[in-house]
Scaffold this active site. Structure first.
Site: not given
Length: 441
Positions: A32, A34, A39, A54, A152
């Site tokens: 994916g 961001g 990642v 990451k 978070d």
């Protein structure tokens, strides 16, 4: 143009290599993207395991203003490599920052995130929600004891090891703050809908900010909606600071009042009225799990974990080791006069009594009476599997934990060491008791 092509070619080749390999790791596929990182699923040929990487965008690091914040987040997460070792926290194996790349290597969890269970048409059973939130409590308590708050917590940062189960792992500690430092204010970090009132007010934070965020996650998993909803951040913050959240049961009729009370306590805007400790939060979850017939996949590990924590036999075990004990054990119940162990049988397992009372008999003679927290059949483990030398019979309805010797042999060294220490205490106590009887004291 040819000179320009030649100048660009090495960069293009380098990007092609990144898609195939990042450092020493072989890239399998992209998982994916961001805003500032991607990642990848990769394979570590040295440890022969799949891992997640990451990879942070170099362009993002160079952004004026936000680049510095991103750099701080990367350094924070990288600094946790090898530190947060817990069954319900994603382990960070490695972190690299050089002139070409900046990336973090971590444990790969295949089951996806909790986010898909926040839709009204795809909600989990109540028992499963309690199970997940309990495990989050234990993991975040472990982190806070190390001086770390996450800042978070949200469904997207809680991964599921098995897409059909409740075994979770918390990830993305890049936003974490160290409780012993002064860097515990908002500084633009966090997801507004999950941020505590004190985060919105830019006040100093402690572990209670994560308790609030986990309360929001629990509300969302239970109902498929957020406790506060608004069209912009300012309106959302105003609601959080001036209104009380609705009851989860207003949106789901099978939610009992006990869960309403628990969620509202986690969501108190005044930290003085909120749960003061993770232990309080976890204890209330366990109480609901053990006292209410909630829908769930099976007997909650929440209940089992708290039962073990209360037994003297496991007093020296850490949370990590207790979770390991749960994985290698089986829980059994027996009725009055039922034979648990029989003289002459092979001793391939031992037990720890959780509730009830047992009689140890030999040739119809009472040798001992066992109470909750005591172990029996341990000589099978200590002596390498000898046959039983006595019968163990339930004096009343009992509940116990059965541990196969072969399963414990596969446990970690620290887990086995704690068992050895516990057995040593048991043997010393029994020897002292025998000496007292012989001396007539």
């Amino acid at each position: 143009m040819r000179g320009r092509d030649r100048a660009e070619k090495p960069g293009k080749q380098r990007r092609m290599r990144i898609m195939q390999k990042i450092g020493k790791y072989e890239v399998l596929k992209k998982l994916g993207d961001g805003a500032t990182s991607s990642v990848y699923l990769a394979h570590d040929p040295f440890s022969n395991r799949d891992i997640a990487i990451k990879l942070v965008s170099q362009e993002a690091f160079n952004e004026v203003g936000s680049g510095k914040v991103l750099h701080n987040l990367f350094v924070t997460e990288a600094s946790l490599a090898g530190r947060l070792i817990h069954p319900h926290i994603v382990e960070i194996y490695d972190a690299v920052a050089d002139e070409d790349n900046a990336y973090i290597v971590m444990e790969y969890i295949a089951g996806g995130t909790l986010h898909r269970f926040t839709r009204p048409d795809n909600l989990l059973g109540l028992g499963d929600v309690i199970e997940i939130i309990f495990k989050c409590c234990r993991a975040l308590d472990f982190a806070s004891r190390m001086g770390i708050i996450h800042r978070d917590i949200k469904p997207a940062n809680i991964l599921i090891k098995d897409s059909a189960g409740t075994d979770i792992k918390i990830t993305d500690f890049g936003s974490a703050a160290m409780l012993l430092s002064t860097r515990t204010v908002v500084d633009g970090i966090g997801t507004p809908a999950y941020m505590s009132p004190e985060q919105h007010l830019n006040k100093p934070l402690n572990h209670q900010t994560d308790i609030y965020a986990l309360g929001v996650v629990m509300f969302q998993l239970l109902t498929g909606r957020m406790p506060f909803q608004a069209g912009n951040i300012a309106a959302l913050a105003y609601q959080m600071l001036n209104s009380s959240p609705p009851l989860p049961s207003e949106f789901r009729r099978d939610i009992p009042g006990e869960i309403d009370v628990l969620v509202l306590r986690a969501l108190q805007r005044d930290p003085a009225l909120r749960y003061q400790t993770w232990q309080q939060f976890a204890d209330d979850l366990a109480a609901i799990a053990s006292g209410a017939p909630l829908p769930r996949h099976g007997v909650l590990e929440t209940e089992k974990f708290n039962a073990l924590r209360k037994l003297s036999f496991f007093s020296a075990f850490s949370d990590v080791e207790l979770w390991e004990v749960l994985r290698v054990s089986e829980w059994l119940s027996a009725g009055k006069n039922e034979i648990i162990m029989k003289e002459g049988e092979p001793g391939d397992f031992f037990c720890v009594l959780a509730s009830g009372e047992l009689r140890v008999m030999r040739k119809h003679r009472l040798l001992n009476t066992l109470k909750p927290g005591e172990c029996f059949g341990e000589m099978a483990y200590l002596s390498g599997g000898n046959v039983r030398i006595a019968d163990v019979i339930a004096a009343e309805e009992v509940r116990m934990m059965k541990i196969p010797v072969a399963a414990l042999d596969r446990a970690s060294e620290m887990c086995r060491l704690n068992f050895d220490r516990a057995f040593l205490r048991v043997l010393v106590n029994r020897l002292q008791l025998a000496n007292s009887k012989l001396s007539g004291i």
